[in-house]
Design a protein around this motif. Structure first.
Motif: not given
Length: 171
Positions: A17, A57-58, A60, A66-67, A80, A82
């Motif tokens: 994650r 994106m980093t 939440s 969910h990244n 990467v 999401t």
């Protein structure tokens, strides 16, 4: 927690994650992504990923976002992703971007398979992605993985790819 995945080519990578402290790493990652892949990922002309997008994106606090980050075994960030689900956690939209020099190793297939399993474990019934019609490589991978492809409503330049979860992935 990290998960190690191995592609059909034998390439190994780890997935975990994303965390707030990954923002600069993710910003640097996007300097190794083609302009075409940036357009496919963000569905528009993007020269540089904004601070707001990097934060999204980093970090939440939203339990429906969910990244994920994928690292080669030498620690290089190579992809990467999401997964964003609806409030009922029934449908999740996935977006993946792979570093230019790590494409064609099977990373996309394994990363998407991982996200599909993660989504299913979290009760999501359907995963989908909105793709540019021009993104033939991604659409082909998704078709091979059992996704259906349909014209996106109100935009003939896009397609909606969907897969019901619960069925075994091909391959």
């Amino acid at each position: 927690m990290k998960t190690t995945l191995t592609t059909h080519t034998g390439f190994r990578f780890e997935v975990r994650r994303a965390r707030p402290e990954d923002e600069l790493l993710v910003a640097e990652f996007f300097t190794h992504v083609t302009s075409e892949d940036m357009r496919f990922r963000f569905l528009g002309a993007v020269k540089e990923v904004s601070h707001e997008r990097l934060v999204a994106m980093t970090r939440s606090d939203d339990p429906h976002i969910h990244n994920f980050l994928a690292f080669s075994t030498d620690g290089m960030l190579i992809a990467v992703a999401t997964l964003a689900s609806d409030p009922a956690d029934r449908r999740g939209e996935v977006a993946i971007c792979i570093r230019q020099d790590r494409k064609h190793l099977g990373v996309g297939w394994e990363f998407l398979s991982y996200i599909a399993r993660y989504a299913e474990e979290h009760g999501i019934e359907t995963i989908e992605s909105i793709e540019s019609r021009e993104n033939r490589a991604a659409i082909e991978v998704e078709r091979d993985m059992g996704f259906t492809v349909a014209t996106y409503p109100d935009d003939p330049t896009l397609v909606l790819v969907q897969r019901k979860l619960g069925a075994k992935l091909p391959g």
